[in-house]
Design an enzyme around this catalytic site. Sequence first.
Site, mmCIF file in Angstrom:
data_model
loop_
_atom_site.group_PDB
_atom_site.id
_atom_site.type_symbol
_atom_site.label_atom_id
_atom_site.label_comp_id
_atom_site.label_asym_id
_atom_site.label_seq_id
_atom_site.Cartn_x
_atom_site.Cartn_y
_atom_site.Cartn_z
ATOM 1 N N LEU A 1 -7.999 -3.022 11.172
ATOM 2 C CA LEU A 1 -8.189 -1.589 11.388
ATOM 3 C C LEU A 1 -8.942 -1.283 12.675
ATOM 4 C CD1 LEU A 1 -8.888 -0.378 7.739
ATOM 5 C CD2 LEU A 1 -6.779 -0.232 9.067
ATOM 6 N N HIS B 1 -26.689 -16.804 26.110
ATOM 7 C CA HIS B 1 -25.601 -16.561 27.046
ATOM 8 C C HIS B 1 -24.795 -17.822 27.380
ATOM 9 C CE1 HIS B 1 -27.434 -12.694 27.421
ATOM 10 N NE2 HIS B 1 -26.692 -12.328 28.449
ATOM 11 N N PHE C 1 -19.283 -13.905 25.429
ATOM 12 C CA PHE C 1 -18.960 -12.621 24.814
ATOM 13 C C PHE C 1 -17.492 -12.515 24.406
ATOM 14 C CE2 PHE C 1 -22.647 -11.154 27.596
ATOM 15 C CZ PHE C 1 -23.569 -11.420 26.573
ATOM 16 N N ILE D 1 -10.315 8.369 0.969
ATOM 17 C CA ILE D 1 -10.267 7.231 0.051
ATOM 18 C C ILE D 1 -10.222 5.925 0.837
ATOM 19 C CG2 ILE D 1 -8.858 6.025 -1.686
ATOM 20 C CD1 ILE D 1 -10.264 8.434 -2.839
ATOM 21 N N HIS E 1 -4.093 2.714 -3.210
ATOM 22 C CA HIS E 1 -4.364 2.210 -1.864
ATOM 23 C C HIS E 1 -3.730 0.856 -1.632
ATOM 24 C CE1 HIS E 1 -6.309 1.000 1.801
ATOM 25 N NE2 HIS E 1 -6.997 2.120 1.886
ATOM 26 N N GLY F 1 -2.889 -3.731 11.714
ATOM 27 C CA GLY F 1 -3.384 -4.170 10.411
ATOM 28 C C GLY F 1 -4.884 -4.331 10.449
ATOM 29 N N ARG G 1 -20.221 -20.456 37.001
ATOM 30 C CA ARG G 1 -21.168 -19.704 37.831
ATOM 31 C C ARG G 1 -21.592 -20.529 39.040
ATOM 32 N NH1 ARG G 1 -26.925 -19.445 38.183
ATOM 33 N NH2 ARG G 1 -27.686 -17.380 38.820
ATOM 34 N N ASP H 1 -9.032 6.364 7.619
ATOM 35 C CA ASP H 1 -10.494 6.389 7.619
ATOM 36 C C ASP H 1 -11.078 5.075 8.115
ATOM 37 O OD1 ASP H 1 -11.061 9.031 6.426
ATOM 38 O OD2 ASP H 1 -10.007 8.223 4.689
ATOM 39 N N GLU I 1 -16.579 -4.933 25.321
ATOM 40 C CA GLU I 1 -15.706 -6.101 25.400
ATOM 41 C C GLU I 1 -14.499 -5.997 24.467
ATOM 42 O OE1 GLU I 1 -19.899 -7.420 26.432
ATOM 43 O OE2 GLU I 1 -18.966 -6.277 24.801
ATOM 44 N N HIS J 1 0.845 -1.191 0.000
ATOM 45 C CA HIS J 1 0.000 0.000 0.000
ATOM 46 C C HIS J 1 0.886 1.249 0.000
ATOM 47 C CE1 HIS J 1 -2.476 -3.231 1.617
ATOM 48 N NE2 HIS J 1 -3.549 -2.519 1.363
ATOM 49 N N ASN K 1 -7.778 11.305 3.956
ATOM 50 C CA ASN K 1 -7.564 11.383 2.503
ATOM 51 C C ASN K 1 -8.813 11.056 1.699
ATOM 52 O OD1 ASN K 1 -7.745 8.489 2.274
ATOM 53 N ND2 ASN K 1 -5.597 8.327 2.882
#
Length: 655
Positions: free
Chosen positions: A118, A462, A426, A186, A258, A116, A509, A154, A400, A27, A184
């Site tokens: 994002l 759950h 979760f 893009i 890009h 990497g 639990r 972005d 989380e 890139h 930018n």
Amino acid sequence: MTVSFSDCANAIRALSMDAVEAANSGHPGMPMGMADVATVLFQRYLKFDPAAPKWVDRDRFVLSAGHGSMLIYSLLHLTGYARPTLDDIRRFRQVGSPCAGHPENFELAGVEATTGPLGQGLAMAVGMAIAERHLNGVFGDDLVDHRTWVIAGDGCLMEGINHEAIGLAGHLKLDRLIVLWDDNKITIDGSVSLSSSEDIPARYAATGWHVVECDGHDEFDIVSAIEEAISDDRPSLIRCRTIIGKGAPNKQGTSKVHGAALGKDEVAAARETLGWHHPAFEIPGDIREAWLAAGKRGAKPHAEWQARLDAHPDRLGWNRRGEVPADLLKPYVEQLLANPQKVATRKASEMALEEINTLLPETIGGSADLTGSNNTLTKQLVALTAGTYEGRYLYYGIREFGMAAAMNGMALHGGVIPYGGTFLVFSDYARGAIRLSALQQARVVYVMTHDSIGLGEDGPTHQPIEHLMSLRMIPNLHVYRPCDTVETAECWELALSRSDGPALLALSRQNLPQLRTEAAENRCARGGYALFEAEAPRKVVLIATGSEVEVAVSVRAALEAQGIGADVVSMPSFEHFETQDAQYKRDILPHDALKVSIEAGATFGWERYTGSDGLRFGVDVFGASGPYLGLYEHYGLTAGNIVPRIIARLNGEQA
């Protein structure tokens, strides 16, 4: 000859486009577009010392937009780090080069985090900023006084984790955190307007951030924006208006730069546009010297800091942070053996943490809005807030993913050992960050409670079913599922003593009996061990984890009553068991016995221990709502259901 600001920035552009071109992969657009911003940052503001990359009070720089990895590789090379060498950069994205497609912290000193995916880099930077403020609160300005800088694109600001991360940072008023947004306009698909029309500065401002903008190609405008950010008492977003691929005359400002090499002709045209009349990978001596001088700026502040540390009254406490004795909890385990307790393993975890948090002042706990359920808050801890950074407990809120990424950042920063809790189900929300914990060898402890259908009435939304096995599949993640108070303490000890990767504790639990009555050694370190051995001639080995070890003990009793010898093997950690020698594994799982697994989760994967001719008892559907004892009966996880099927298989019948 005077070296200009543009000369220095163009050195980044040239190295970036040449490396991507040589690899025909990468890139080039972001490094070329953010070269001016990066030049200002590294030459004027960033506090670092290439001769001592791990200097504790250095600024942290995180390239959240990790696809633009040639930006950081260029900067590290130009400022005088030992690596990457020019040859490393020539072999960008090739096997064996530390210049991987995305920055990896274990490959190069100066790369603070593996980025990497994002958004995660920015979220980890929030954790780094938390660690900095916390350590400053404990040790003061003399030892801890640095900033965390981020370059984000972005995509980083679009990802959902961004919302979690910036909300936490704004709430905590992390004023030493500055994000440089490469605006930018893009993305890979084309213009950002194809997919987004939100007001990003307004979003940041609404979460308590300071926002300023600049022309990302104007040296003095960049300086002005950074100065404003430094002077503000909030975390800052600097909107840097840039042209992606700046300097490539026919492709700049488009998505064509890009994710692909510019091409031979466009590289040649870019050299003309930039006035860079030098062969590929060649940096003229005067420009190189200017960059090396920038890299030497940190030597003096580093030496001054070292002098302050040498004179600091708590330098011994500072130096021992992160050192965890292998037998940290041995006295506590001895107390448990003398006074057995029947408690849920989530409670057993809290009990162990009472000891741990007293012995290790570097632990920082937290929970994603489930403190009372995860049992992660102990008596010694006060909240870490904007007013009390020296606190050691974080209320992460319902975040989380953000919690997990922040813990990664704290661990990578150093000086603290973070742990944080949520429900095991979760872990799906946090999985991307858990994977990065393992990839970048971060010492993070995940406290995951409500680990099976044993949580009961909350039902299938759950109740984790596939989660244990899916987490065990992540390389370098140690997953522990202890069966009682003793195993819980031993698993905590193993998790904390490990400095090269994360651990995850899956905790119940429901209350469980204390099955361990002796502990000459940390038996969980074996991963799997014979908790009870057969009295009658052994025909069966029952392998179980967590709450189902109690079930296995009941099955054993029923089999022994009929003259069928059975071992009970508790296997709290697949990962530790796999590191044992072959003879030990054969002794624990002999070839001449029927092997039976019992775990209240997916049976997929247990074949590696039971063999194809063994029996596997578990839950391969999504669970149901009801009291947990009824659920165990419903899904056949009881001695009354398991024993007849074992006997049938021993008699050659289809179980």
